[in-house]
Design a protein around this motif. Structure first.
Motif, short mmCIF file in Angstrom:
data_model
loop_
_atom_site.label_atom_id
_atom_site.label_comp_id
_atom_site.label_asym_id
_atom_site.label_seq_id
_atom_site.Cartn_x
_atom_site.Cartn_y
_atom_site.Cartn_z
N CYS A 40 0.76 -1.19 -0.14
CA CYS A 40 -0.01 -0.05 0.08
C CYS A 40 0.78 1.21 -0.02
N ARG A 41 0.94 2.03 -1.22
CA ARG A 41 1.43 3.18 -1.25
C ARG A 41 0.97 4.34 -0.61
N SER A 42 -0.31 4.49 -0.34
CA SER A 42 -0.75 5.61 0.36
C SER A 42 -2.37 5.52 0.57
N VAL A 43 -2.87 5.89 1.82
CA VAL A 43 -4.23 6.03 1.72
C VAL A 43 -4.61 7.46 1.56
N ARG A 44 -5.44 7.66 0.59
CA ARG A 44 -5.98 9.20 0.11
C ARG A 44 -7.03 9.65 0.39
N ALA A 45 -7.43 10.67 1.04
CA ALA A 45 -8.66 11.11 1.73
C ALA A 45 -9.15 12.17 0.77
N THR A 46 -10.52 12.09 0.14
CA THR A 46 -11.05 13.10 -0.65
C THR A 46 -11.92 14.00 0.06
N ASP A 47 -12.18 13.98 1.35
CA ASP A 47 -12.82 14.71 2.04
C ASP A 47 -14.43 14.81 1.37
N ILE A 48 -14.89 13.78 1.02
CA ILE A 48 -16.35 13.71 0.47
C ILE A 48 -16.86 12.84 1.62
N ALA A 49 -18.10 13.43 2.33
CA ALA A 49 -18.74 12.71 3.33
C ALA A 49 -19.35 11.26 2.63
N VAL A 50 -19.68 10.38 3.17
CA VAL A 50 -20.18 9.11 2.79
C VAL A 50 -21.35 9.20 1.90
N LEU A 51 -22.41 10.03 2.62
CA LEU A 51 -23.50 10.22 1.96
C LEU A 51 -23.61 11.02 0.92
N ASP A 52 -22.60 12.09 0.81
CA ASP A 52 -22.45 12.91 -0.22
C ASP A 52 -22.09 12.26 -1.72
N LEU A 53 -21.70 11.04 -1.61
CA LEU A 53 -21.25 10.20 -2.85
C LEU A 53 -22.26 10.06 -3.63
N GLU A 54 -23.59 10.01 -2.89
CA GLU A 54 -24.66 9.78 -3.88
C GLU A 54 -25.66 11.22 -4.42
N LYS A 55 -24.73 12.30 -4.08
CA LYS A 55 -25.67 13.52 -4.41
C LYS A 55 -25.01 14.27 -5.48
N PRO A 56 -25.60 14.16 -6.75
CA PRO A 56 -24.84 14.70 -7.78
C PRO A 56 -23.96 16.19 -7.63
N GLU A 57 -24.56 17.05 -6.95
CA GLU A 57 -23.97 18.40 -6.74
C GLU A 57 -22.66 17.96 -5.89
N ASP A 61 -20.23 16.34 -7.10
CA ASP A 61 -19.18 15.98 -7.87
C ASP A 61 -18.14 15.15 -7.54
N ALA A 62 -18.70 13.92 -6.72
CA ALA A 62 -17.94 13.04 -6.42
C ALA A 62 -17.22 12.53 -7.22
N ARG A 63 -17.34 12.09 -8.34
CA ARG A 63 -16.80 11.28 -9.27
C ARG A 63 -15.66 12.10 -9.67
N GLN A 64 -15.73 13.21 -9.98
CA GLN A 64 -14.37 14.14 -10.56
C GLN A 64 -13.54 14.22 -9.55
N THR A 65 -13.65 14.48 -8.15
CA THR A 65 -12.81 14.52 -7.09
C THR A 65 -12.25 13.15 -6.79
N ILE A 66 -12.97 12.17 -7.03
CA ILE A 66 -12.29 10.56 -6.80
C ILE A 66 -11.29 10.50 -8.07
N LEU A 67 -11.78 10.79 -9.10
CA LEU A 67 -10.91 10.70 -10.23
C LEU A 67 -9.73 11.39 -10.31
N ALA A 68 -9.98 12.57 -9.61
CA ALA A 68 -8.47 13.46 -9.70
C ALA A 68 -7.60 12.90 -8.53
N GLU A 69 -8.30 12.42 -7.28
CA GLU A 69 -7.30 12.02 -6.24
C GLU A 69 -6.59 10.43 -6.98
N CYS A 70 -7.40 9.76 -7.63
CA CYS A 70 -6.55 8.53 -8.06
C CYS A 70 -5.64 8.79 -9.10
N ARG A 71 -5.94 9.76 -9.88
CA ARG A 71 -4.67 10.38 -10.93
C ARG A 71 -3.36 10.75 -9.97
N LYS A 72 -3.58 11.47 -8.93
CA LYS A 72 -2.55 11.76 -7.99
C LYS A 72 -1.75 10.66 -7.50
#
Lengths: 253, 253, 253, 253, 253, 253
Positions: F137-154, F156-167
């Motif tokens: 495991c090279r790192s555990v990265r947090a996105t600061d998205i609350a769990v229930l906000d993952l489901e809220k379109p506003e 923008d969880a997918r973009q934030t997660i994608l950006a963190e994956c890229r990092k």
């Protein structure tokens, strides 16, 4: 789904034992093809044997990529050639030592490995550490049975192995025992019943892991240490192994 | 004393660089013979290349045992085939990665490795752990120079390597830098002078360790995981590698 | 090349044993000077003794720098004062515990240490961890022989040590045994012959490592944790040890 | 209860700071006596300084045993001489680095250490590992403030330390910060208030641990690695340190 | 200072034993309140029991925050619910397993734990690793005494425990023994006297650590993994446990 | 084969996402039943939430044993209640964090985890160590998205997660990314396609591991730390959870 189960040694009777163990657990839609390389050692007992067995493993995976296999099992408990094979393959390649250890970690808080010759103990202990299983593995126990003697009725291998498993449970507090040689695959059921603790055969375990990875769409990552071999010249007797095919495969993806 | 320094790849110019580095530090009574295998990859960049390079290493050690060498250096920073070669040899066999790390541990409280391609990083990180150097090694840094480009003037390899060494000192607090490829052996002196910290070339380090072990009368232990290969049949294209010679050698001891 | 071999205790007969072991393996061009400090404990058996022995080690290295030595051996298996001595020295300083362990790691997949009193076991186990040898070291075994009794014929030390080495091989699967006290240096050859596995004496091992480092031009890194002591005042009975000399040496480099 | 708090350096103003920090947290029935040795370095910045400071620590504990102290604090963040001092003492001896780390582990899932010079970083990292805190310690950060400059108003030490603590929280996700030098003991309260996370001063922490151990009736184990020094001769300038007194104390128990 | 000592099981007689052990070492100004939860298992022997005991621990800490306690002890050697309790509390919460291990590390170079049933061994071994005590802990030994049998005279628990402690000293070279169950708290003094090595009872140890942390002004860090629970809805039978109170407490700080 | 996939939180929409992910990879003969407990937290963000979620997990497994399920998935990336659930179950119980890590280790030499809130990072880092994945495991990265906000379109969880994956790929050299929350299960395919490296969703991975274990006849070992809970009384609000049912089940086996 087609899985190639590679016995890295050339002993055909052992390949049949391995193939039977693999087919016995394969899912309905899975075709298991069990093979031995056309070259290499009759049994694998040490680093030297492993170095040559690795070539057979790689050869079978190279051919397998052309034949359209979805995944591979390396069916020797030293996992010879595993990382090189992963570079060649697009799909998953799973070794039976790692398979047995990962599966055991899900059903017990500690396990022991019972293997053949004492000279293999350091090899398996190295794998235990490399796979992060140092805390779970309570000991690697040798029975001093040579690999090919496993198949000889006069070796009384089953009783010797059973006795060592019992020691693992009593002395190491092992909650689960791993059969530390592909040639023991046929003993899993009967020994497990006698011991009363789970007994893990890596061949069967690896088949299920490959099936799982393929079903998940997870293939070997090509973004770092397992990328396809770089195309380059190989000379002499090894010229035919130059990674040009791999490059072609890469281009074809 | 006669030491065989084995460049596991087949690039003759690199063998010459390695031989020169070895001879530059060898003691007066030491004869260094630098060789490349007659078969295998032109450069070693990944597990696949390593699997084939291991054969060349083993081949040279097998011949070396007949030729009367006292010890061996495996001159590729992935230490390919090292443990198999140790099974074959009566005397010591030392890899350049382990040599560099052991020597560095005696003169610094932390080091970094500067190597070639990023795909080799996991290989070296695995060696760092296997050799118990996890606490000392502050990072493995890749320069993205291909091994064969080290020899091309237009690659500007020296400047790139120097810059990465500087980062290791500043960012990792490395007190010592290890050159992570045998092909960098000729840079040790000049880079060391510019950096002001010790720079370790594994080729030279391994020569001194082999010399030391031989002088101490310490040979590879045959009491466990490094015992001579067991005599057995090998089939097909690898039949000639069956460990009978080793058995003969063993008998001759 | 001139190497100062420092016996950190003040027992002259032991210094002679150590000096003989060092000279027996030194290269033709190496001058070995074996010394004991003029002050300190007659034997080193615990942390308290080590704390005082460290002063003697430092003292000898300080003088050695003025006398032009190229490198140093700290010849007590607890490696007392090693890191402080490295701060003082420009060249390499090698402890016999680390030397024995590094050398053993090149010829075996696992070793045990046979030492004197049980109270030293935690000290050696700490070194094993600090040197990254936790995976290789299979046990530290105490014989309950006091250090100075090693030299007394009536202690029957040789037989006790030999018996403990045999246990290490049988019970720990040790492939190599390390003699865990400088006072055992004279037993290396005879015990090794009886056991049939490599036996490592740290004194001899350290001499070859220092010779190797000096030949490689590798000196103690001054870029971090081993930099020369900072000039500052020391008071009272220790005033004479203030690191001004070191500063002068630094300026003179 | 009487606790001797030993500042291992000879700077009296720092001893006063340390004594004040210790007394500020001592329980009503605890008498704190803060001392500096009569000999040794004015500040401790590296292994060389530590080796000499260890003597002062041992000296104070030896005297303390005669004076009837119940326990000791070693008030330098490198914990110099700690294990040797434990051999001398009947009661507990606690170092401020270990004290700070143990206490921090009870209130946070990760901490960073902020210390003085970069050359001390490897020393503290070694302690982190030796104390089993590798998983909890997120980094050791150096401020490049010399120890004696901590007391100089013009060094602006407080601001520099505060800034480094902030980086530890932001970059390392430290949940707690340890002040990595006894000379920072007076900053604990004010820095803690500004940061909003717990800040641990090892001096105060060690006092509470010694008080706790004494109240529990827990004394240093004499059954192994921390047993009283064995009686033996010391020669030369160190003759007065021979462990005869310790033997006498042992007899008197 | 008010400390709540929580026996996570519901056996009142054991709570009294624990309370007596706590009060016996508490400082004059410390009020110890020993409680059992109003719900949960009568004894804790495995992960299942721990999961339910955790609720009782949390419940008592939640109430404790309203009642104005300064700190808490979790008095079961599996430290159930410890990290969740820390999220709830403003002050420190200390488990008796961690307390015993930290204290032991200050007075010995190695310890063993003697506990009740063999099924608890993996739980304690996991804590040993999680607390960074892997190098210090020489073994976890089970006596196969059920927790509630500790209180039954006919179980002869004291003799069985004493015998196991003796084995720990002889076979593991333990320098200190930890009583691995809160129900053994009353044996600490008498067993310690018979063994001649320090024996640590975690209940008493934890009381002193909480007293120490409170005196130091060190509270649970709220800057990361131990922050107050986020306010949110809980449904069904657990609705009353929703972390709103915690939010209110947070606001009130 | 019947597998119960337990969403340990009570948010039904998330249970549906999880169930869909599970069914999408289940084998033809596998019936997946996805459930949420009838009680407990709406989302799991910290140790406190985990302690209560564990009850829901245990409850579902207890019921599941009566309902005849063959195995279980604990579908929250903190694996809450996993070991307690294993005590209850006869068949295998697999957590999604362990599942994702084990699968990733078969296809990459290093991975990073991308999770929700920073407060969960220490929880996941603890699991990484407990599962032996510290080297991978090279790192555990947090996105600061609350769990229930993952489901809220506003969000923008997918973009934030994608950006963190890229990092993770660029900065950590991750060769594979693990989605560190069950609520991200629906992103696996699309993110994987964009990133070009394998992305592992633990829900799907765990389903395949349970299927594999069941097919292999491997059930949770009852020979040590995961044995069925011992029958005993529970009091108060938890009385109904007393492990009598488990005892009955045990008898029925």
């Amino acid at each position: 789904m087609r899985i190639k189960v590679i016995n890295p040694n050339t002993t055909q009777s052992m390949t049949e034992t391995i193939g039977a163990a693999a087919r016995a657990v394969a899912a309905p839609g899975t075709e298991v093809v069990a093979v031995s390389p056309t070259m290499g050692p009759v049994s694998i007992e040490g680093h030297y044997d492993e170095a040559f067995a690795a070539l057979g493993v790689i050869d079978e995976v190279r051919q397998g990529e052309a034949e359209g296999f979805d995944g591979y099992v390396v069916a020797c408990f030293g996992d010879p050639g595993l990382l090189a094979a992963r570079e060649v393959a697009r799909g998953p390649v799973v070794g039976i030592a790692e398979a047995a250890m990962h599966m055991a970690s899900l059903i017990a808080t500690g396990f022991s490995v019972v293997t053949t010759l004492a000279r293999s103990r350091p090899i398996l202990e190295h794998l235990v550490e490399a796979y992060g299983m140092g805390r779970l593995c309570r000991s690697v126990r040798a029975t001093d049975i040579a690999v090919l003697d496993l198949e000889k009725p006069e070796s009384d291998a089953r009783q010797t192995i059973l006795a060592e498993c019992r020691k693992a449970i009593e002395e190491d507090h092992a909650e689960c025992v791993l059969l530390g040689c592909a040639g023991m695959a046929d003993l899993q059921r009967s020994i497990g019943e006698e011991l009363g603790v789970p007994v893990v055969d890596g061949v069967a375990a690896a088949v299920k892991l490959v099936e799982g990875l393929v079903a998940l769409g997870l293939r070997t990552s090509k973004a770092g240490g397992l990328a396809h071999p770089l195309p380059k010249a190989y000379s002499g007797a090894l010229a035919g192994w130059a990674p040009s095919d791999a490059a072609a495969l890469r281009a074809a993806e």
